[in-house]
Motif scaffolding. Structure first.
Motif, PDB file in Angstrom:
ATOM      1  N   THR A  66      77.244  77.226  39.070  1.00  0.00           N
ATOM      2  CA  THR A  66      77.562  76.522  40.311  1.00  0.00           C
ATOM      3  C   THR A  66      78.898  76.982  40.869  1.00  0.00           C
ATOM      4  O   THR A  66      79.065  77.136  42.084  1.00  0.00           O
ATOM      5  CB  THR A  66      77.566  74.998  40.067  1.00  0.00           C
ATOM      6  N   GLN A  67      79.853  77.239  39.995  1.00  0.00           N
ATOM      7  CA  GLN A  67      81.157  77.743  40.445  1.00  0.00           C
ATOM      8  C   GLN A  67      80.991  79.070  41.174  1.00  0.00           C
ATOM      9  O   GLN A  67      81.574  79.284  42.243  1.00  0.00           O
ATOM     10  CB  GLN A  67      82.102  77.911  39.254  1.00  0.00           C
ATOM     11  N   THR A  68      80.179  79.961  40.618  1.00  0.00           N
ATOM     12  CA  THR A  68      79.924  81.263  41.256  1.00  0.00           C
ATOM     13  C   THR A  68      79.284  81.071  42.626  1.00  0.00           C
ATOM     14  O   THR A  68      79.636  81.746  43.606  1.00  0.00           O
ATOM     15  CB  THR A  68      79.009  82.118  40.362  1.00  0.00           C
ATOM     16  N   MET A  98      71.754  81.131  51.412  1.00  0.00           N
ATOM     17  CA  MET A  98      72.453  80.226  50.525  1.00  0.00           C
ATOM     18  C   MET A  98      72.062  78.821  50.906  1.00  0.00           C
ATOM     19  O   MET A  98      71.092  78.649  51.583  1.00  0.00           O
ATOM     20  CB  MET A  98      73.932  80.482  50.709  1.00  0.00           C
ATOM     21  N   SER A  99      72.779  77.845  50.546  1.00  0.00           N
ATOM     22  CA  SER A  99      72.327  76.525  50.928  1.00  0.00           C
ATOM     23  C   SER A  99      72.616  75.493  49.875  1.00  0.00           C
ATOM     24  O   SER A  99      71.743  74.786  49.465  1.00  0.00           O
ATOM     25  CB  SER A  99      70.832  76.567  51.186  1.00  0.00           C
ATOM     26  N   ALA A 100      73.754  75.413  49.400  1.00  0.00           N
ATOM     27  CA  ALA A 100      74.270  74.370  48.543  1.00  0.00           C
ATOM     28  C   ALA A 100      73.527  74.039  47.282  1.00  0.00           C
ATOM     29  O   ALA A 100      72.414  73.569  47.288  1.00  0.00           O
ATOM     30  CB  ALA A 100      74.425  73.118  49.333  1.00  0.00           C
ATOM     31  N   CYS A 101      74.178  74.231  46.194  1.00  0.00           N
ATOM     32  CA  CYS A 101      73.705  73.820  44.881  1.00  0.00           C
ATOM     33  C   CYS A 101      73.765  74.973  43.917  1.00  0.00           C
ATOM     34  O   CYS A 101      73.416  76.075  44.258  1.00  0.00           O
ATOM     35  CB  CYS A 101      72.291  73.288  44.913  1.00  0.00           C
ATOM     36  N   GLY A 102      74.186  74.687  42.741  1.00  0.00           N
ATOM     37  CA  GLY A 102      74.410  75.755  41.773  1.00  0.00           C
ATOM     38  C   GLY A 102      73.120  76.268  41.202  1.00  0.00           C
ATOM     39  O   GLY A 102      72.108  75.632  41.296  1.00  0.00           O
ATOM     40  N   SER A 103      73.181  77.431  40.554  1.00  0.00           N
ATOM     41  CA  SER A 103      71.968  77.960  39.983  1.00  0.00           C
ATOM     42  C   SER A 103      72.214  79.150  39.095  1.00  0.00           C
ATOM     43  O   SER A 103      73.072  79.965  39.344  1.00  0.00           O
ATOM     44  CB  SER A 103      71.053  78.366  41.117  1.00  0.00           C
ATOM     45  N   ALA A 114      84.714  66.751  41.979  1.00  0.00           N
ATOM     46  CA  ALA A 114      83.490  65.960  42.121  1.00  0.00           C
ATOM     47  C   ALA A 114      82.291  66.649  41.470  1.00  0.00           C
ATOM     48  O   ALA A 114      81.553  66.028  40.701  1.00  0.00           O
ATOM     49  CB  ALA A 114      83.211  65.677  43.592  1.00  0.00           C
ATOM     50  N   TYR A 115      82.095  67.950  41.735  1.00  0.00           N
ATOM     51  CA  TYR A 115      80.922  68.592  41.124  1.00  0.00           C
ATOM     52  C   TYR A 115      81.137  68.820  39.636  1.00  0.00           C
ATOM     53  O   TYR A 115      80.179  68.756  38.841  1.00  0.00           O
ATOM     54  CB  TYR A 115      80.514  69.872  41.868  1.00  0.00           C
ATOM     55  N   LEU A 116      82.386  69.055  39.220  1.00  0.00           N
ATOM     56  CA  LEU A 116      82.647  69.244  37.789  1.00  0.00           C
ATOM     57  C   LEU A 116      82.429  67.954  37.002  1.00  0.00           C
ATOM     58  O   LEU A 116      82.262  67.978  35.787  1.00  0.00           O
ATOM     59  CB  LEU A 116      84.072  69.772  37.574  1.00  0.00           C
ATOM     60  N   TYR A 117      82.389  66.839  37.702  1.00  0.00           N
ATOM     61  CA  TYR A 117      82.066  65.553  37.074  1.00  0.00           C
ATOM     62  C   TYR A 117      80.593  65.523  36.648  1.00  0.00           C
ATOM     63  O   TYR A 117      80.240  64.863  35.672  1.00  0.00           O
ATOM     64  CB  TYR A 117      82.356  64.441  38.080  1.00  0.00           C
ATOM     65  N   TYR A 118      79.746  66.247  37.393  1.00  0.00           N
ATOM     66  CA  TYR A 118      78.300  66.194  37.161  1.00  0.00           C
ATOM     67  C   TYR A 118      77.718  67.451  36.523  1.00  0.00           C
ATOM     68  O   TYR A 118      76.535  67.472  36.190  1.00  0.00           O
ATOM     69  CB  TYR A 118      77.572  65.946  38.485  1.00  0.00           C
ATOM     70  N   TYR A 119      78.503  68.506  36.394  1.00  0.00           N
ATOM     71  CA  TYR A 119      77.993  69.771  35.840  1.00  0.00           C
ATOM     72  C   TYR A 119      78.811  70.174  34.629  1.00  0.00           C
ATOM     73  O   TYR A 119      80.037  70.050  34.636  1.00  0.00           O
ATOM     74  CB  TYR A 119      78.071  70.891  36.888  1.00  0.00           C
TER      75      TYR A 119
END
Length: 199
Positions: A104-106, A1-6, A91-96
């Motif tokens: 990204t949520q998953t 893993m390692s941060a960031c949605g996909s 914060a991430y929902l502001y950008y996605y």
């Protein structure tokens, strides 16, 4: 893993990585055309054991540079959600948005379930940024995860995996400039072990 949605279709996971969490990370406090805290942007403060290097120089084009700056913030915002153990972190929902937000949520949920977060150093490089029309853009870039690791919160044990071809990830993001002037990610694809990103 390692941060960031996909929404990664080519997930080749390492056996010792957190299941369901595959892809890169995002980050850096470099401002957009204005200050990242402006336009109501969330303040992103991460633990000192996380560091980010963005080897993507300014282009001199206002929209392209804004895409790069907002993308740095979006990367960090995902790691903040993981650190906060909150798959609905604001914060991430502001950008996605849309598909990218769901994927990204998953990704974040896998860390929450494992009671783990990211630590170490990330490097981002070889950006190809495009802006078309008033509000559409794309960014393709590489991520080096060779010095980034998973840390289990209860024991503080860091899962130090050796660098391999899988440590290098190619991202392809589609962005839209919203009404607040923020470049938000609508789609994100990642390819682990991409030949394009190998050192």
């Amino acid at each position: 893993m390692s941060a960031c949605g996909s929404d990664d279709s080519s997930k080749s996971k390492d056996n010792d990585k957190i299941a369901g969490a595959d892809t890169g990370s995002e980050a850096s406090a470099s401002p957009t055309a204005s200050d990242p805290a402006s336009a109501g942007r969330p303040k992103i403060e991460l633990p000192s054991d996380l560091s980010y290097t963005f080897d993507w120089p300014k282009t001199g084009n206002e929209e392209k540079d804004a895409i790069l700056a907002d993308s740095e913030q979006s990367i960090k915002a995902v790691d903040l959600a993981i650190v906060n153990q909150d798959a609905l972190d604001k914060a991430y929902l502001y950008y996605y948005e849309g598909e990218a937000a769901a994927g990204t949520q998953t990704f974040i949920e896998a860390y929450v379930k494992a009671k783990a977060r990211v630590t170490g150093a990330y490097r981002f490089y070889d950006p190809v940024v495009n802006a078309s029309g008033k509000d559409r853009g794309s960014l393709v870039y590489c991520e080096d995860q060779s010095k980034a690791y998973d840390m289990y919160l209860k024991t503080k044990k860091v899962n130090k995996t050796p660098a391999s071809k899988n440590s290098y990830v190619l991202y392809n993001t589609q962005l839209r400039k919203n009404d607040e002037g923020v470049w938000v990610i609508e789609k994100i694809l990642s390819q682990r072990a991409s030949d394009k990103c190998q050192p």
